[in-house]
Scaffold this motif. Structure first.
Motif, short mmCIF file in Angstrom:
data_model
loop_
_atom_site.label_atom_id
_atom_site.label_comp_id
_atom_site.label_asym_id
_atom_site.label_seq_id
_atom_site.Cartn_x
_atom_site.Cartn_y
_atom_site.Cartn_z
N GLY A 249 0.78 -1.23 0.00
CA GLY A 249 0.00 0.00 0.00
C GLY A 249 0.81 1.27 0.00
O GLY A 249 0.24 2.37 0.08
N LEU A 250 2.15 1.19 -0.08
CA LEU A 250 2.98 2.39 -0.10
C LEU A 250 2.91 3.03 -1.48
O LEU A 250 3.07 2.36 -2.50
CB LEU A 250 4.42 2.05 0.24
CG LEU A 250 5.41 3.24 0.25
CD1 LEU A 250 5.01 4.26 1.30
CD2 LEU A 250 6.83 2.75 0.47
N LEU A 251 2.68 4.33 -1.50
CA LEU A 251 2.65 5.11 -2.73
C LEU A 251 3.81 6.09 -2.73
O LEU A 251 4.01 6.82 -1.75
CB LEU A 251 1.33 5.89 -2.85
CG LEU A 251 0.10 5.09 -3.26
CD1 LEU A 251 -1.18 5.77 -2.77
CD2 LEU A 251 0.05 4.93 -4.78
N THR A 252 4.59 6.11 -3.79
CA THR A 252 5.68 7.06 -3.92
C THR A 252 5.50 7.85 -5.21
O THR A 252 5.12 7.29 -6.24
CB THR A 252 7.05 6.38 -3.92
OG1 THR A 252 7.18 5.58 -5.11
CG2 THR A 252 7.23 5.51 -2.69
N ALA A 268 -1.52 4.06 1.28
CA ALA A 268 -2.93 3.96 0.93
C ALA A 268 -3.67 3.19 2.03
O ALA A 268 -3.10 2.32 2.69
CB ALA A 268 -3.10 3.25 -0.41
N ARG A 269 -4.94 3.51 2.21
CA ARG A 269 -5.75 2.83 3.21
C ARG A 269 -6.28 1.54 2.60
O ARG A 269 -7.38 1.48 2.05
CB ARG A 269 -6.90 3.73 3.66
CG ARG A 269 -7.75 3.13 4.77
CD ARG A 269 -8.77 4.11 5.29
NE ARG A 269 -8.13 5.21 6.01
CZ ARG A 269 -8.80 6.21 6.57
NH1 ARG A 269 -10.12 6.27 6.47
NH2 ARG A 269 -8.15 7.16 7.23
N VAL A 270 -5.48 0.48 2.66
CA VAL A 270 -5.85 -0.79 2.05
C VAL A 270 -6.20 -1.79 3.15
O VAL A 270 -5.65 -1.74 4.25
CB VAL A 270 -4.71 -1.33 1.16
CG1 VAL A 270 -4.46 -0.37 0.01
CG2 VAL A 270 -3.42 -1.51 1.94
N PRO A 271 -7.11 -2.73 2.87
CA PRO A 271 -7.60 -3.64 3.90
C PRO A 271 -6.63 -4.72 4.32
O PRO A 271 -6.55 -5.09 5.48
CB PRO A 271 -8.85 -4.23 3.28
CG PRO A 271 -8.59 -4.17 1.81
CD PRO A 271 -7.79 -2.92 1.59
N SER A 272 -5.88 -5.27 3.36
CA SER A 272 -5.00 -6.40 3.67
C SER A 272 -3.69 -6.24 2.92
O SER A 272 -3.46 -6.91 1.92
CB SER A 272 -5.67 -7.73 3.29
OG SER A 272 -6.12 -7.69 1.94
N PRO A 273 -2.84 -5.32 3.34
CA PRO A 273 -1.58 -5.08 2.63
C PRO A 273 -0.71 -6.31 2.55
O PRO A 273 -0.64 -7.10 3.47
CB PRO A 273 -0.91 -3.98 3.46
CG PRO A 273 -1.56 -4.06 4.80
CD PRO A 273 -2.96 -4.51 4.55
N GLY A 274 -0.08 -6.47 1.39
CA GLY A 274 0.83 -7.59 1.19
C GLY A 274 0.16 -8.89 0.82
O GLY A 274 0.83 -9.91 0.65
N SER A 275 -1.18 -8.88 0.66
CA SER A 275 -1.89 -10.14 0.40
C SER A 275 -1.71 -10.64 -1.02
O SER A 275 -1.91 -11.81 -1.31
CB SER A 275 -3.39 -9.96 0.70
OG SER A 275 -3.94 -8.95 -0.11
N GLY A 276 -1.36 -9.76 -1.95
CA GLY A 276 -1.18 -10.18 -3.32
C GLY A 276 -0.88 -8.98 -4.19
O GLY A 276 -1.02 -7.84 -3.77
N ALA A 277 -0.47 -9.23 -5.42
CA ALA A 277 -0.09 -8.11 -6.28
C ALA A 277 -0.53 -8.32 -7.72
O ALA A 277 -0.16 -7.52 -8.58
CB ALA A 277 1.42 -7.92 -6.22
N GLU A 278 -1.33 -9.32 -7.99
CA GLU A 278 -1.67 -9.64 -9.38
C GLU A 278 -2.40 -8.51 -10.08
O GLU A 278 -2.17 -8.24 -11.26
CB GLU A 278 -2.51 -10.92 -9.44
CG GLU A 278 -2.83 -11.35 -10.86
CD GLU A 278 -3.63 -12.64 -10.93
OE1 GLU A 278 -3.84 -13.14 -12.05
OE2 GLU A 278 -4.04 -13.15 -9.87
N GLU A 315 -0.38 7.45 6.55
CA GLU A 315 -1.60 7.00 5.87
C GLU A 315 -2.37 8.19 5.31
O GLU A 315 -2.57 9.20 5.98
CB GLU A 315 -2.49 6.21 6.84
CG GLU A 315 -3.72 5.64 6.15
CD GLU A 315 -4.55 4.75 7.07
OE1 GLU A 315 -4.21 3.56 7.18
OE2 GLU A 315 -5.52 5.25 7.66
N ALA A 316 -2.79 8.04 4.08
CA ALA A 316 -3.54 9.11 3.41
C ALA A 316 -5.04 8.81 3.48
O ALA A 316 -5.46 7.66 3.45
CB ALA A 316 -3.09 9.21 1.95
N GLU A 317 -5.81 9.86 3.56
CA GLU A 317 -7.27 9.74 3.60
C GLU A 317 -7.80 9.85 2.17
O GLU A 317 -7.59 10.86 1.50
CB GLU A 317 -7.86 10.86 4.46
CG GLU A 317 -9.38 10.84 4.57
CD GLU A 317 -9.87 9.77 5.53
OE1 GLU A 317 -11.04 9.36 5.41
OE2 GLU A 317 -9.09 9.36 6.42
N PRO A 318 -8.50 8.83 1.68
CA PRO A 318 -9.05 8.94 0.32
C PRO A 318 -10.15 9.99 0.26
O PRO A 318 -10.90 10.18 1.23
CB PRO A 318 -9.60 7.54 0.04
CG PRO A 318 -9.84 6.94 1.38
CD PRO A 318 -8.82 7.53 2.30
#
Length: 366
Positions: A249-252, A268-278, A315-318
């Protein structure tokens, strides 16, 4: 159905427009083609994947909001079938050609969108690459600055440019690194940007037949994807920042003119970071200054305003979250496979999910 009904009621105040369409098979590509058409394609492993060119809903081409519309507002204009999964699709500017790629190797397929009196997208040729067998599928980008070109490669040492009319190789990257690519793009007719799955950026001068790559610093993280602003097409490395999104979820944001350190970063405010990247996807809004969208972590699409970001990575707020793909399905929760922005309408986004849903939405500005 209560959650879906509640969301539909909320939609009346959250969205200026909302259109839904159910595809016969899910897509991981949404690309704008000539005449404001939209291309999608199946990615199933069993063969017979449709490539479709769709006419968007009339409201997408209207100047005023049309309100909530029923399903099946898109119209199929023409189509064809691919024997292999379509993981990437790019129209070739100023032509009626499409280029696709997908497993099981790094070869490319070239397609012709037929004339107005036909509804067929037909296969024209295959671009076989050296040692393609066993290689990951190729990432692709197209341009018609001098001639119709396709930039393609699956690993850093396999990047090349092929002129489509003559089927001639006009550039090969001078690299021995076999790191897998996450994405690539033309910055202009002379410069290409490459992003490896571990986040490393490389810049290539395509005027050199076998050009060396300029490598930029590598960020920390797992797998990464690339987002280049639409304004960068044809405007070189001095354009807006390049965005990268990691599976955590890191944005640069990186200014390629001063690439020694990120211009800004956030999480980014993501629910399950690192769970996949497809299906990781990050994209800049072409008509909304400083805004980008993020998807691929679940059934939502998050929109962020980057203008207040700094280098802290906090963390950023969408500013908006589209939740429509989460609701209405059965079985496993839908996962957003791809999204893209409307080229002219500032807050209009197209998104697709693993359940075959295709949404077009324009949110209400707070």
């Amino acid at each position: 159905m209560e959650a879906e009904d509640e969301w539909l009621l909320q939609s009346l105040r959250l969205y200026r427009d909302l259109h839904t369409f159910e595809l016969q098979a899910p897509t991981r590509v949404i690309e704008w083609a000539r005449g404001s058409r939209v291309c999608v394609a199946g990615y199933g492993q069993s063969g017979g994947n449709e490539i479709l060119q769709l006419i968007p809903p009339p409201a997408l081409q209207a100047k005023e909001a049309q309100g909530l519309c029923p399903e099946r507002d898109f119209k199929v204009e023409c189509g064809g079938f691919s024997k292999r999964p379509v993981y990437s699709l790019k129209p070739v500017p100023d032509t009626s050609l499409l280029v696709t790629s997908g497993p099981p190797d790094s070869s490319l397929q070239v397609w012709q969108v037929s004339a107005e009196d036909s509804d067929v997208i037909k296969s024209v040729s295959t671009i076989a690459t050296e040692n393609a067998t066993g290689q990951p599928w190729a990432k692709i980008a197209t341009i018609s600055a001098r001639a119709p070109w396709v930039l393609h490669g699956s690993t850093l040492d396999s990047v090349q440019i092929t002129e489509l009319e003559l089927r001639k190789n006009v550039y090969t990257a001078g690299s021995l690194c076999r790191e897998e690519l996450a994405g690539l793009a033309f910055l202009d007719g002379s410069t290409a940007l490459l992003c490896c799955v571990r986040g490393r950026l490389c810049v290539a001068d395509v005027r050199q037949p076998r050009g060396a790559l300029t490598a930029l610093p590598v960020p920390a993280g797992d797998r990464w994807c690339l987002g280049t602003p639409c304004a960068a097409q044809g405007s070189g490395t001095g354009a807006q920042p390049v965005a990268r999104l990691s599976s955590r979820g890191l944005l640069t944001l990186t200014d390629l003119r001063k690439a020694s350190e990120p211009l800004a970063s956030a999480t980014a405010r993501v629910p399950s970071p690192g769970s996949g990247a497809e299906f990781l996807c990050v994209s800049w809004a072409p008509a909304l200054q400083g805004c980008l969208a993020v998807s691929g972590f679940d059934g939502t699409v998050h929109v962020y305003d980057t203008q207040s970001w700094d280098g802290s990575g906090r963390e950023a707020e969408p500013i908006f979250v589209h939740k429509g793909h989460v609701l209405g399905g059965s079985g496993d929760p839908a996962l957003v496979t791809v999204h893209t922005w409307h080229p002219q309408k500032p807050r209009t986004v197209l998104s697709a999910a693993s359940d075959g849903s295709l949404h077009v939405w324009d949110w209400v500005q707070p």
